[in-house]
Write a protein that holds these residues in place. Structure first.
Motif, short mmCIF file in Angstrom:
data_model
loop_
_atom_site.label_atom_id
_atom_site.label_comp_id
_atom_site.label_asym_id
_atom_site.label_seq_id
_atom_site.Cartn_x
_atom_site.Cartn_y
_atom_site.Cartn_z
N ASP A 158 5.10 -42.98 -3.47
CA ASP A 158 5.15 -42.81 -2.26
C ASP A 158 3.85 -42.91 -1.52
OD1 ASP A 158 6.65 -41.72 0.03
OD2 ASP A 158 5.76 -39.93 -0.33
N PRO A 159 2.68 -42.34 -1.99
CA PRO A 159 1.33 -42.51 -1.20
C PRO A 159 0.99 -44.14 -1.31
CG PRO A 159 1.25 -41.23 -3.04
CD PRO A 159 2.44 -41.46 -2.94
N ILE A 160 1.35 -44.63 -2.27
CA ILE A 160 1.05 -46.26 -2.37
C ILE A 160 1.42 -46.89 -1.34
CG2 ILE A 160 1.26 -48.36 -3.65
CD1 ILE A 160 0.69 -46.65 -6.06
N PHE A 161 2.90 -46.71 -1.13
CA PHE A 161 3.62 -47.21 -0.02
C PHE A 161 2.92 -47.05 1.42
CE2 PHE A 161 6.91 -48.54 -2.77
CZ PHE A 161 7.54 -49.68 -2.38
N ALA A 162 2.49 -45.81 1.50
CA ALA A 162 2.01 -45.30 2.66
C ALA A 162 0.58 -45.91 3.08
CB ALA A 162 1.63 -43.86 2.76
N LEU A 163 0.01 -46.23 2.02
CA LEU A 163 -1.37 -47.21 2.00
C LEU A 163 -1.30 -48.59 2.67
CD1 LEU A 163 -3.55 -45.96 -0.71
CD2 LEU A 163 -3.95 -45.37 1.61
#
Length: 336
Positions: free
Chosen positions: A198-203
């Motif tokens: 989830d946070p990887i996609f956000a980055l």
């Protein structure tokens, strides 16, 4: 040396068939639509984030909040740009549009920085995504509304050439891809249970936002710095001027955009035995032809006797170019 103002479609011959009043109404409608869509999406995404606690949805919520601020700036910028010339702004207020677009770029960068901070925090402290189905439903709503807005904005841009709405449309076009990325993150995270995705996609979304902001800023700065129109359009201007049978030559062509207005200035060389009235009539004909090819333009032509030797802008620009090339050559020799 008259300065007639076109009232057609737009610069570069790319738009036509609409009046200035139609253009103004379209630009205003587009700004109201943008603000309305942003408000709807903020409410929907806020509810989805509180329900799922997904940082990808949070990223989309942050971006929609930025969209609202940027859309309000666009609305105000377009409203100011539509004001007619006055005593203090005789060239009009068209540069309010690139200023609004530049402010949009700043909003986007700020959103990307905040999003990156939140994503990195989630990478360090992973949290599971809850109820991804609700998040996906909200993102599908976002895609539908955004797609409708972008389609309408592009129609307005084709008709008016508005830089501020163009920047707003670029922003929302990026949102379409971002929303698809959020859905992918929710689906993949839900299937695998790997919270770190989830946070990887956000980055990745944050990086996309920054790239879009750079594109918006570059276009805005080019307009604010009075960058010349493309070479093909300058060539077309010269062809139109030289096609007139009374034209002997032309020089010192200068162009710049201010909002949806294009300003064209040039020196027209005519036979020295023409009367003032004849030179004036020829100039009016050249101006009308230019404005037919470049609607919503303002043309200023200075007449000169053919063959007159005087100080010219073209000469100064060519000399400056030779000096720069000489300096670059010396620098390369030293570096070698």
């Amino acid at each position: 040396m008259a300065q007639p103002v076109g009232n057609g479609g737009g610069n570069g011959g790319g738009r036509g068939g609409s009046s200035a009043a139609d253009d103004a109404r379209l630009r205003q409608t587009a700004t109201y639509a943008s603000v309305s869509v942003a408000v709807i999406l903020i409410v929907a995404k806020l509810g989805a984030y509180l329900y799922t606690e997904s940082v990808s949805i949070l990223s989309s919520l942050i971006d929609s909040s930025s969209d609202l601020l940027a859309s309000i700036v666009t609305l105000l910028g377009v409203r100011v740009a539509l004001r007619p010339p006055d005593r203090s702004h005789r060239y009009g207020h068209g540069k309010a549009e690139p200023l609004a677009a530049l402010a949009q770029a700043a909003f986007v960068v700020g959103s990307a920085v905040f999003l990156s901070y939140e994503a990195i925090n989630r990478l360090i402290n992973p949290q599971p995504v809850q109820e991804s189905t609700a998040g996906i439903a909200v993102m599908i709503l976002s895609i539908v509304l955004t797609l409708g807005l972008v389609t309408f904005q592009r129609q307005v841009i084709r008709r008016t050439g508005s830089m501020a709405i163009g920047a707003d449309s670029l922003h929302y076009s990026g949102d379409l891809f971002m929303n698809l990325a959020v859905i992918t993150a929710l689906v993949v995270t839900g299937m695998t249970g790997i919270a770190i995705l989830d946070p990887i996609f956000a980055l990745g979304i944050a990086a996309f936002l920054i790239i879009g902001a750079i594109r918006i800023a570059n276009g805005s700065l080019a307009a604010l710095m009075d960058r010349e129109i493309p070479h093909a359009d300058r060539k077309r201007i010269r062809e139109i001027v030289m096609d007139h049978p009374a034209t002997r030559d032309m020089h010192d062509l200068r162009t710049r955009n201010a909002g949806n207005m294009l300003f064209i200035e040039l020196h027209l060389e005519l036979d020295s035995d023409l009367t003032l009235a004849q030179a004036h009539d020829i100039t009016d004909e050249v101006e009308r032809q230019l404005m037919a090819a470049f609607p919503l333009s303002e043309v200023l032509v200075h007449q000169e006797p053919y063959g007159l030797t005087d100080e010219r802008l073209d000469t100064r620009i060519a000399e400056a170019g030779r000096i720069r090339r000489g300096q670059d050559h010396v620098g390369s020799d030293i570096g070698g």
